[in-house]
Structure formats: structure tokens, C-alpha cells
Write a protein that holds these residues in place. Structure first.
Motif, PDB file in Angstrom:
ATOM      1  N   SER A  24      -1.792   9.988  -3.486  1.00  0.00           N
ATOM      2  CA  SER A  24      -1.268   9.517  -2.320  1.00  0.00           C
ATOM      3  C   SER A  24      -0.591   8.233  -2.489  1.00  0.00           C
ATOM      4  O   SER A  24      -1.613   7.481  -2.989  1.00  0.00           O
ATOM      5  N   VAL A  25       0.610   7.742  -2.364  1.00  0.00           N
ATOM      6  CA  VAL A  25       0.949   6.530  -2.594  1.00  0.00           C
ATOM      7  C   VAL A  25       1.469   6.097  -1.233  1.00  0.00           C
ATOM      8  O   VAL A  25       2.400   6.721  -0.794  1.00  0.00           O
ATOM      9  N   LYS A  26       1.160   5.060  -0.813  1.00  0.00           N
ATOM     10  CA  LYS A  26       1.654   4.370   0.318  1.00  0.00           C
ATOM     11  C   LYS A  26       2.938   3.420  -0.046  1.00  0.00           C
ATOM     12  O   LYS A  26       3.058   2.540  -0.836  1.00  0.00           O
ATOM     13  N   LEU A  27       3.907   3.910   0.703  1.00  0.00           N
ATOM     14  CA  LEU A  27       5.335   3.141   0.550  1.00  0.00           C
ATOM     15  C   LEU A  27       5.447   2.229   1.682  1.00  0.00           C
ATOM     16  O   LEU A  27       5.315   2.344   2.895  1.00  0.00           O
ATOM     17  N   PRO A  28       5.716   0.880   1.168  1.00  0.00           N
ATOM     18  CA  PRO A  28       6.122   0.022   2.368  1.00  0.00           C
ATOM     19  C   PRO A  28       7.167   0.112   2.954  1.00  0.00           C
ATOM     20  O   PRO A  28       8.248   1.069   2.372  1.00  0.00           O
ATOM     21  N   LYS A  29       7.341  -0.146   4.077  1.00  0.00           N
ATOM     22  CA  LYS A  29       8.534  -0.006   5.026  1.00  0.00           C
ATOM     23  C   LYS A  29       9.902  -0.561   4.319  1.00  0.00           C
ATOM     24  O   LYS A  29       9.728  -1.743   3.832  1.00  0.00           O
ATOM     25  N   GLY A  30      10.925   0.207   4.517  1.00  0.00           N
ATOM     26  CA  GLY A  30      12.134  -0.383   4.050  1.00  0.00           C
ATOM     27  C   GLY A  30      12.419  -0.036   2.505  1.00  0.00           C
ATOM     28  O   GLY A  30      13.400  -0.683   1.926  1.00  0.00           O
ATOM     29  N   ILE A  31      11.593   0.693   1.863  1.00  0.00           N
ATOM     30  CA  ILE A  31      11.756   0.746   0.377  1.00  0.00           C
ATOM     31  C   ILE A  31      13.024   1.641   0.262  1.00  0.00           C
ATOM     32  O   ILE A  31      13.425   2.401   1.080  1.00  0.00           O
ATOM     33  N   ASP A  32      13.614   1.376  -0.912  1.00  0.00           N
ATOM     34  CA  ASP A  32      14.944   1.880  -1.301  1.00  0.00           C
ATOM     35  C   ASP A  32      14.851   2.732  -2.685  1.00  0.00           C
ATOM     36  O   ASP A  32      13.979   2.460  -3.467  1.00  0.00           O
ATOM     37  N   GLU A  33      15.898   3.476  -2.848  1.00  0.00           N
ATOM     38  CA  GLU A  33      15.847   4.142  -4.140  1.00  0.00           C
ATOM     39  C   GLU A  33      16.083   3.151  -5.242  1.00  0.00           C
ATOM     40  O   GLU A  33      16.642   1.958  -5.249  1.00  0.00           O
ATOM     41  N   GLY A  34      15.234   3.562  -6.472  1.00  0.00           N
ATOM     42  CA  GLY A  34      15.371   2.693  -7.411  1.00  0.00           C
ATOM     43  C   GLY A  34      14.420   1.665  -7.587  1.00  0.00           C
ATOM     44  O   GLY A  34      14.032   1.167  -8.801  1.00  0.00           O
TER      45      GLY A  34
END
Length: 181
Positions: A24-34
Motif C-alpha cells: 500500500s502506497v499513500k499518494l499525496p493529494k494532487g499527485i499527477d501522472e508521471g
């Protein structure tokens, strides 16, 4: 070093095996492709211990909204009478549908901005905007009734616009027969 006379059948003498795990990886808010997220200690085992895992971010496109950095763009196809006389249009947002006022006399390509309805800014405060681009939704010839065509012709004459009715050619008639229209 050591020479292994009978290496292990699982690792073949390397001292480690490959395995796959779900992480499980926590993604920061607003992350985008790439973007790439580093997860410490979850990579391949090396001489100095486990390495790092890098997760590359890929995103599926939204069916209605297009992303441009922290802003979202929506193209609203609005019928001609509503562009001329004014009215309302439903706009999808991340929080659900939003009713937006279409001002009388809105031109094709004009934009409206819904502040704070875009994506969260990555590693910053605030959110982007949702930009709505108005496009005229022109009906196809087969979608207009005879009465609607007459009304449009009268309107065009009233504002001084010359309209020439298109006559069906031979190949257009054959095309209609083939399509069963």
C-alpha cells in the motif's frame, strides 16, 4: 568466499529469492501522472539490505473532465437557443453535478471559472479551478422538424442572414436508402 557444493534448490545458492508482495502506497493529494513515489526498504534485497521500491504513477482519463496541472477543464455543449437566450447547464465536478448559469448572448468558446473546484495543489495549499468552455451544440439536419427549420429560416431572415436550403443530391438519396432512413 565460500564454495557451495550443494546449492539450495529455491535460491540456487544466491541466498535470496524473488517474491511479489502487495504494497500500500499513500499518494499525496494532487499527485499527477508521471510522478514517482519512493517506498523505502521494499525493493530488491542487495548486499547492503533491501533497496527502495519506486511506484510510477499512471492515471486513467476522466470521461468528462480534462486535467491541466491543478485545474480541470470541462467542455459544455449547449444548444443554440440557450446560448442566445440564457439558461442553465449541469457541470460535473469532483463533488457531484453543479448547476451553472449560461448568460444570454454567450459566445462559442467563452469560458466560466468555478473557483476551488479543481484538483488539490501538490505540496501546497488550496485547489485549482474548474474551467468550463461553452461550445454551441448545433443539431444535425435530420434532428430538426419542418417547423423548427421554418422558425430558424424566419429568424435568419429577421436578422438579415441569408440561408440557402441544401438540396439533396443523387448520392445523398442513395446513402439514405442504404442506411434505411
Amino acid at each position: 568466499g565460500q564454495l557451495l557444493v550443494e546449492p539450495c534448490t529455491k535460491c540456487k545458492g544466491r541466498g535470496r529469492t524473488l517474491s511479489s508482495d502487495k504494497v500500500s502506497v499513500k499518494l499525496p493529494k494532487g499527485i499527477d501522472e508521471g510522478y514517482r513515489i519512493r517506498v523505502s526498504g521494499m525493493g530488491h534485497e542487495g548486499p547492503g539490505g533491501p533497496g527502495d521500491l519506486y511506484a510510477h504513477i499512471e492515471m486513467e482519463p476522466h470521461e468528462d473532465l480534462r486535467r491541466e496541472a491543478e485545474h480541470l477543464v470541462y467542455v459544455a455543449r449547449v444548444p443554440y437557443p440557450r446560448m442566445v437566450l440564457g439558461g442553465q447547464v449541469s457541470v460535473p465536478t469532483l463533488d457531484g453535478p453543479h448547476t451553472l448559469e449560461v448568460k444570454a448572448g454567450t459566445q462559442h468558446g467563452e469560458m466560466a471559472r468555478l473557483r476551488g473546484q479543481g484538483m488539490p495543489r501538490l505540496q501546497a495549499n488550496g485547489t485549482g479551478d474548474l474551467v468550463v468552455i461553452f461550445e454551441v451544440d448545433v443539431p444535425k439536419p435530420g434532428q430538426l422538424s419542418a417547423e423548427a427549420k421554418t422558425s430558424l429560416s424566419e429568424f435568419a431572415a429577421h436578422i438579415g442572414d441569408e440561408v440557402h436550403e441544401h438540396r439533396e443530391g443523387f448520392f445523398e438519396k442513395i446513402g439514405k436508402v442504404i442506411r434505411g432512413e
